[in-house]
Write a protein that holds these residues in place. Structure first.
Motif, PDB file in Angstrom:
ATOM      1  N   ALA A  22       0.826  -1.206   0.000  1.00  0.00           N
ATOM      2  CA  ALA A  22       0.000   0.000   0.000  1.00  0.00           C
ATOM      3  C   ALA A  22       0.860   1.255   0.000  1.00  0.00           C
ATOM      4  O   ALA A  22       0.562   2.224  -0.715  1.00  0.00           O
ATOM      5  CB  ALA A  22      -0.924  -0.011   1.212  1.00  0.00           C
ATOM      6  N   VAL A  23       1.922   1.246   0.793  1.00  0.00           N
ATOM      7  CA  VAL A  23       2.771   2.446   0.907  1.00  0.00           C
ATOM      8  C   VAL A  23       3.601   2.648  -0.356  1.00  0.00           C
ATOM      9  O   VAL A  23       3.719   3.781  -0.873  1.00  0.00           O
ATOM     10  CB  VAL A  23       3.676   2.334   2.146  1.00  0.00           C
ATOM     11  N   LEU A  24       4.174   1.595  -0.898  1.00  0.00           N
ATOM     12  CA  LEU A  24       5.093   1.737  -2.018  1.00  0.00           C
ATOM     13  C   LEU A  24       4.407   1.705  -3.376  1.00  0.00           C
ATOM     14  O   LEU A  24       4.869   2.377  -4.317  1.00  0.00           O
ATOM     15  CB  LEU A  24       6.161   0.638  -1.959  1.00  0.00           C
ATOM     16  N   CYS A  25       3.355   0.914  -3.506  1.00  0.00           N
ATOM     17  CA  CYS A  25       2.787   0.667  -4.827  1.00  0.00           C
ATOM     18  C   CYS A  25       1.367   1.196  -5.003  1.00  0.00           C
ATOM     19  O   CYS A  25       0.875   1.239  -6.144  1.00  0.00           O
ATOM     20  CB  CYS A  25       2.786  -0.837  -5.129  1.00  0.00           C
ATOM     21  N   TRP A  26       0.710   1.560  -3.934  1.00  0.00           N
ATOM     22  CA  TRP A  26      -0.714   1.883  -4.047  1.00  0.00           C
ATOM     23  C   TRP A  26      -0.991   3.355  -3.771  1.00  0.00           C
ATOM     24  O   TRP A  26      -1.726   4.010  -4.506  1.00  0.00           O
ATOM     25  CB  TRP A  26      -1.506   1.012  -3.074  1.00  0.00           C
ATOM     26  N   LEU A  27      -0.395   3.861  -2.725  1.00  0.00           N
ATOM     27  CA  LEU A  27      -0.683   5.239  -2.333  1.00  0.00           C
ATOM     28  C   LEU A  27       0.176   6.251  -3.089  1.00  0.00           C
ATOM     29  O   LEU A  27      -0.195   7.420  -3.205  1.00  0.00           O
ATOM     30  CB  LEU A  27      -0.463   5.405  -0.819  1.00  0.00           C
ATOM     31  N   THR A  28       1.316   5.831  -3.565  1.00  0.00           N
ATOM     32  CA  THR A  28       2.204   6.725  -4.306  1.00  0.00           C
ATOM     33  C   THR A  28       2.606   6.069  -5.627  1.00  0.00           C
ATOM     34  O   THR A  28       2.501   4.853  -5.792  1.00  0.00           O
ATOM     35  CB  THR A  28       3.475   7.049  -3.496  1.00  0.00           C
ATOM     36  N   ASP A  29       3.104   6.895  -6.531  1.00  0.00           N
ATOM     37  CA  ASP A  29       3.558   6.397  -7.828  1.00  0.00           C
ATOM     38  C   ASP A  29       5.076   6.436  -7.961  1.00  0.00           C
ATOM     39  O   ASP A  29       5.613   6.304  -9.065  1.00  0.00           O
ATOM     40  CB  ASP A  29       2.943   7.240  -8.957  1.00  0.00           C
ATOM     41  N   ASP A  30       5.783   6.640  -6.827  1.00  0.00           N
ATOM     42  CA  ASP A  30       7.238   6.780  -6.891  1.00  0.00           C
ATOM     43  C   ASP A  30       7.926   5.485  -7.304  1.00  0.00           C
ATOM     44  O   ASP A  30       8.982   5.515  -7.946  1.00  0.00           O
ATOM     45  CB  ASP A  30       7.780   7.236  -5.523  1.00  0.00           C
ATOM     46  N   HIS A  31       7.332   4.338  -6.894  1.00  0.00           N
ATOM     47  CA  HIS A  31       7.972   3.047  -7.185  1.00  0.00           C
ATOM     48  C   HIS A  31       7.057   2.203  -8.079  1.00  0.00           C
ATOM     49  O   HIS A  31       7.013   0.970  -7.965  1.00  0.00           O
ATOM     50  CB  HIS A  31       8.267   2.287  -5.890  1.00  0.00           C
ATOM     51  N   LEU A  32       6.347   2.849  -8.958  1.00  0.00           N
ATOM     52  CA  LEU A  32       5.378   2.143  -9.790  1.00  0.00           C
ATOM     53  C   LEU A  32       6.069   1.130 -10.710  1.00  0.00           C
ATOM     54  O   LEU A  32       5.598  -0.003 -10.880  1.00  0.00           O
ATOM     55  CB  LEU A  32       4.575   3.157 -10.618  1.00  0.00           C
TER      56      LEU A  32
END
Length: 269
Positions: A69-79
């Motif tokens: 959720a933190v890395l892949c869902w809420l942000t697009d930094d580590h998409l």
């Protein structure tokens, strides 16, 4: 002419029948040997490791959900990294599939625990069985309720996200975390009760009840739980009596076999 009828001596006949019995004619069994042979060895309940495994799997699943959720869902930094790791599968799909797999695992382990508890009940530990009957099933109930809550969050997710950005994701994490905390509490309480039961190594309920009755200063002070009293639930009383009768039948059969075995061994000696 008066005829005298022979008077049968019941006591003499009974004594003669006993003397003719080859088992009675053999050497007597000492009380200590009989008690040690008839006393069933206590068997530990091996379910704490199942509860521990379930707790570890829950921790792993919640940790995975938070990281995704933190890395892949809420942000697009580590998409890009997320797509590469997940092989193109959506983050929500991974979380939901993991939820289904976790529920299946909880169901299988709960059935395994139930099988062990049925064995404990057959060995005469009726009170322990009833004290943990609902507790051991709570994790499955919690996860089933959590699945229903997840459906309620996922179904209107588009409407929720229109009002507040990523609201459905936050609600989903809340459901998963609450489910995890409640499950962990139940598993800890259950494990503590089972460990205490294994450490105490008590005898079957009927033996403990007789021992308490023997050491009671007054016979009226030793109460049993198999009788009906005011305020008692009739269905619960009938269930207790049925379990006790089933255990006593199995116990009497086992004692009879061991008595015959000991007697034959002493006769051969």
């Amino acid at each position: 002419m008066d005829s005298k009828r022979p008077v049968s001596n019941t006591s003499t006949d009974f004594t003669q029948s006993i003397e003719d019995d080859p088992l009675i004619d053999g050497p007597l069994i000492s009380q200590d040997a009989l008690e040690s042979a008839m006393k069933k060895e206590f068997q530990n309940l091996p379910t704490p490791w199942i509860a521990g495994l379930l707790a570890i799997v829950n921790v792993a699943y919640v940790s995975l959900c938070v990281v995704l959720a933190v890395l892949c869902w809420l942000t697009d930094d580590h998409l890009a990294e997320c797509k590469a790791v997940l092989n193109g599968v959506g983050t929500q799909t991974v979380v939901l599939l993991g939820k289904v797999a976790l529920w299946l695992l909880v169901f299988v382990l709960e059935r395994c625990i139930q099988r062990h508890h049925n064995s404990v009940r057959k060995r005469g530990y009726l009170q322990f069985y009833r004290n943990t009957r609902n507790l051991k099933s709570l994790p499955l109930l919690i996860h089933s309720s959590g699945n229903a809550a997840v459906l309620l969050v996922i179904a209107p997710s588009s409407l929720l996200n229109q009002k507040v950005k990523n609201l459905s994701i936050y609600l989903l994490l809340v459901v998963i975390c609450v489910e995890f905390v409640m499950t962990l509490i139940c598993l800890l309480i259950y494990t503590a009760r089972v460990v205490r039961f294994n450490n105490q190594r008590p005898g079957p309920d009927i033996n403990e009840e007789e021992r308490a009755h023997a050491y009671a200063p007054n016979a009226s002070d030793a109460h049993t739980e198999t009788g009906f009293r005011d305020g008692s639930c009739l269905e619960e009383v009938v269930e207790k009596q049925a379990d006790l009768i089933e255990y006593l039948k199995q116990h009497n059969t086992l004692l009879s076999k061991r008595i015959l075995t000991l007697t034959s061994q002493q006769i051969r000696e």
